[in-house]
Design an enzyme around this catalytic site. Structure first.
Site, PDB file in Angstrom:
ATOM      1  N   MET A  58       0.965  -1.094  -0.127  1.00  0.00           N
ATOM      2  CA  MET A  58       0.081  -0.079  -0.077  1.00  0.00           C
ATOM      3  C   MET A  58       0.883   1.186  -0.116  1.00  0.00           C
ATOM      4  O   MET A  58       0.692   2.250  -0.695  1.00  0.00           O
ATOM      5  CB  MET A  58      -0.977   0.106   1.199  1.00  0.00           C
ATOM      6  CG  MET A  58      -1.675   1.111   1.039  1.00  0.00           C
ATOM      7  SD  MET A  58      -3.219   1.304   0.055  1.00  0.00           S
ATOM      8  CE  MET A  58      -4.236  -0.136   0.465  1.00  0.00           C
ATOM      9  N   ASP A  77      10.414   3.062   6.447  1.00  0.00           N
ATOM     10  CA  ASP A  77       9.900   1.837   7.051  1.00  0.00           C
ATOM     11  C   ASP A  77      11.022   1.778   8.335  1.00  0.00           C
ATOM     12  O   ASP A  77      11.808   2.416   8.403  1.00  0.00           O
ATOM     13  CB  ASP A  77       9.990   0.798   6.021  1.00  0.00           C
ATOM     14  CG  ASP A  77       8.805  -0.399   6.394  1.00  0.00           C
ATOM     15  OD1 ASP A  77       8.788  -0.756   7.737  1.00  0.00           O
ATOM     16  OD2 ASP A  77       8.128  -0.689   5.653  1.00  0.00           O
ATOM     17  N   VAL A 134       0.706   2.087   8.019  1.00  0.00           N
ATOM     18  CA  VAL A 134       1.604   0.968   8.477  1.00  0.00           C
ATOM     19  C   VAL A 134       0.217  -0.064   9.148  1.00  0.00           C
ATOM     20  O   VAL A 134      -0.964   0.075   8.715  1.00  0.00           O
ATOM     21  CB  VAL A 134       2.180   1.318   9.981  1.00  0.00           C
ATOM     22  CG1 VAL A 134       3.286   2.252   9.611  1.00  0.00           C
ATOM     23  CG2 VAL A 134       1.090   1.921  10.930  1.00  0.00           C
ATOM     24  N   GLU A 136      -2.676  -2.322  10.790  1.00  0.00           N
ATOM     25  CA  GLU A 136      -3.922  -1.957  11.462  1.00  0.00           C
ATOM     26  C   GLU A 136      -3.937  -2.219  13.037  1.00  0.00           C
ATOM     27  O   GLU A 136      -4.418  -2.992  13.396  1.00  0.00           O
ATOM     28  CB  GLU A 136      -5.115  -2.593  10.846  1.00  0.00           C
ATOM     29  CG  GLU A 136      -5.376  -1.983   9.585  1.00  0.00           C
ATOM     30  CD  GLU A 136      -5.882  -0.649   9.432  1.00  0.00           C
ATOM     31  OE1 GLU A 136      -7.289  -0.713   9.549  1.00  0.00           O
ATOM     32  OE2 GLU A 136      -5.161   0.286   9.496  1.00  0.00           O
ATOM     33  N   LYS A 141       0.198   2.744  15.286  1.00  0.00           N
ATOM     34  CA  LYS A 141      -0.097   3.769  14.573  1.00  0.00           C
ATOM     35  C   LYS A 141       0.105   5.251  15.399  1.00  0.00           C
ATOM     36  O   LYS A 141       0.534   6.216  14.960  1.00  0.00           O
ATOM     37  CB  LYS A 141      -1.647   3.982  14.061  1.00  0.00           C
ATOM     38  CG  LYS A 141      -1.901   2.883  12.751  1.00  0.00           C
ATOM     39  CD  LYS A 141      -3.249   2.849  12.483  1.00  0.00           C
ATOM     40  CE  LYS A 141      -3.610   1.937  11.333  1.00  0.00           C
ATOM     41  NZ  LYS A 141      -2.987   2.290   9.974  1.00  0.00           N
ATOM     42  N   SER A 163      -8.209   1.478   7.127  1.00  0.00           N
ATOM     43  CA  SER A 163      -9.398   1.248   6.399  1.00  0.00           C
ATOM     44  C   SER A 163     -10.486   1.118   7.463  1.00  0.00           C
ATOM     45  O   SER A 163     -11.606   0.767   6.891  1.00  0.00           O
ATOM     46  CB  SER A 163      -9.196  -0.138   5.402  1.00  0.00           C
ATOM     47  OG  SER A 163      -8.807  -1.064   6.557  1.00  0.00           O
ATOM     48  N   HIS A 184      -7.684   7.366   2.916  1.00  0.00           N
ATOM     49  CA  HIS A 184      -8.066   5.986   2.683  1.00  0.00           C
ATOM     50  C   HIS A 184      -7.978   5.452   1.247  1.00  0.00           C
ATOM     51  O   HIS A 184      -8.777   5.917   0.492  1.00  0.00           O
ATOM     52  CB  HIS A 184      -9.219   5.382   3.144  1.00  0.00           C
ATOM     53  CG  HIS A 184      -9.687   3.763   2.817  1.00  0.00           C
ATOM     54  ND1 HIS A 184     -10.795   3.499   2.737  1.00  0.00           N
ATOM     55  CD2 HIS A 184      -8.652   2.884   2.848  1.00  0.00           C
ATOM     56  CE1 HIS A 184     -10.793   2.260   2.667  1.00  0.00           C
ATOM     57  NE2 HIS A 184      -9.574   1.899   2.893  1.00  0.00           N
TER      58      HIS A 184
END
Length: 454
Positions: A58, A77, A134, A136, A141, A163, A184
């Site tokens: 993503m 990252d 990153v 879910e 987060k 999401s 999103h």
């Protein structure tokens, strides 16, 4: 003049279904692309530098569309190998364009240089926007939010690509919640044209305007929705997958379920689509939701089947070649072991049964859209229709879920939904808003047009 002539042509020469399709996929989409929902009193912005946190598929996809739009992108990252792997994905996408003659070598080199893979948060300085992509997980987060915001200048926007997790809750980790917003994307980012912008309770109009300017620059179509678990697209899309799992629990043959799903006009059947989005993601989301809601959490139909497939059998979906289907052959084949978890008792079909189950799959999605409308998650029928078609492939022939309700007639829709509620459960019960509208003979687009006039 051209628009007036186009609308006249639509109204006079086309069937209602064709009119709905053209309105959503041509007129409404154009209006949204041109900034129909952008706050008018905020000066235009032009993002030059964007940071993406998370270099998975993503995040790397977001970095690619940024580069294609001429935006310098910092791709961060946790280790350099992961960041480099993200840039390698960008390189692969650019190489395809180069091989097709869509890019010159000089242009290819310039676009690739726009993406800088790193682990160093100091590189964020000067960014107009940060997009977090990153895992879910609320704690992860929160950590990256705090680390990134420490490098941002006043007025820069922090966007979360979550999401499902409510933006207002994620913004609690922010020291500048007025600049915190949901952005999103949909996978694969390079192909999916929609971006869902989510307003938290404290998100400011400046952050919204800047986010919409960014989406316009990367040539995507935006919709703006209000906060809530799953927002608009994930929440409504999930009902299609869940209803397919409900059919599986009821004994419908997997092939029959997916064939019926495709016959509705959806791009894939419910089980196929579940494989595409990843079964383990569904398990992670369900666990986070259960943790957040506590006793109020109600497991979705088929939860035990999916949990067993992921945790006991290692079947994660298309991404590891094993889900409801096996992907080690072409074409893919249904997993034979599925019948042990969900014995088949309904394998034959009649035209009447197929039509009824097609309608069932469509109605479940549309009822959820109507609930989002009643709750204020979405309040523009253009965004509801365009978003449904572009985000999860809601049957385009309908013109979108709101158009379907209006064209069917609110009263007729409510009557059919009540029949399904009696047969399958409360998840089909239409919201009171639709009952009130049915009693008054109103339509959703009609009411919206009246508000716009006012």
């Amino acid at each position: 003049a051209l628009r007036i002539e186009t609308r006249y042509f639509i109204k006079t020469l086309m069937t209602p279904q064709a009119q709905g399709m053209i309105r959503s996929l041509f007129l409404s989409k154009q209006e949204l692309d041109k900034g129909a929902v952008r706050p008018k009193d905020v000066p235009a912005s032009d993002p030059k530098k964007v940071t993406v946190l998370g270099a998975g598929m993503m995040g790397a996809g977001i970095a690619y569309v940024n580069a294609m739009a001429g935006i310098q992108t910092i791709l961060i990252d946790r280790d350099q190998d992961a960041a480099d792997k993200g840039k390698a994905h960008v390189e692969d996408l650019l190489k395809k364009r180069l091989s097709r003659g869509q890019l010159t070598q000089d242009k290819y080199d310039a676009l690739l240089a726009m993406v800088v893979p790193t682990t160093d948060y100091d590189h964020i300085k000067g960014s107009d926007l940060v997009i977090e992509a990153v895992f879910e997980n609320r704690e992860i987060k929160a950590d990256v939010t705090k680390r990134a915001e420490a490098q941002l200048a006043p007025g820069a926007v922090f966007g979360s690509n979550t999401s499902t997790l409510p933006i207002t809750g994620l913004a609690e980790a922010s020291v500048r919640p007025e600049d915190f917003i949901g952005i999103h994307f949909f996978s694969p980012v390079d192909k999916m044209m929609l971006v869902e912008i989510i307003m938290g309770e404290k998100t400011g109009q400046a952050a919204l305007a800047k986010s919409l300017d960014y989406v316009q620059k990367i040539k995507k179509t935006p919709i703006v929705v209000n906060d809530g678990r799953g927002f608009y697209t994930s929440r409504c899309f999930g009902t299609y997958v869940a209803e397919g799992l409900a059919m599986l629990e009821e004994g419908y043959a997997p092939a029959l379920i997916d064939n019926i799903g495709r016959m509705t006009g959806m791009p894939r059947g419910p089980l196929e689509m579940h494989d595409d989005v990843a079964l383990d993601l569904s398990v992670k989301v369900a666990k986070q939701t259960a943790e957040d809601l506590g006793d109020a959490y109600v497991p979705l139909p088929g939860w035990k089947i999916v949990k067993t497939m992921v945790e006991d059998l290692g079947r994660l979906g298309r991404k590891n070649g094993k889900g409801f289907y096996d992907y080690d052959t072409k074409p893919k084949t249904l997993w034979k072991g599925l019948s042990d978890l969900a014995p088949v008792t309904i394998n034959d079909s009649t035209p009447e049964m197929v039509e009824d189950q097609k309608r069932r799959l469509i109605f479940r999605q549309v009822v959820e859209v109507a609930r989002c409308w009643e709750e204020g998650v979405i309040d523009d029928p253009r965004e509801a229709d365009v978003g449904a078609i572009l985000a999860w492939g809601f049957a385009p022939w309908t013109g979108g879920p709101i158009t379907l309700i209006d064209q069917m007639g609110v009263a007729a829709f409510v009557e059919q939904a009540d029949k399904y509620a009696a047969q399958y459960g409360d998840r089909f019960t239409p919201p009171q808003l639709l009952r009130d509208m049915a009693a008054k003979g109103e339509t959703i687009y009609g009411n919206f047009a009246g508000k716009q006039k006012a």
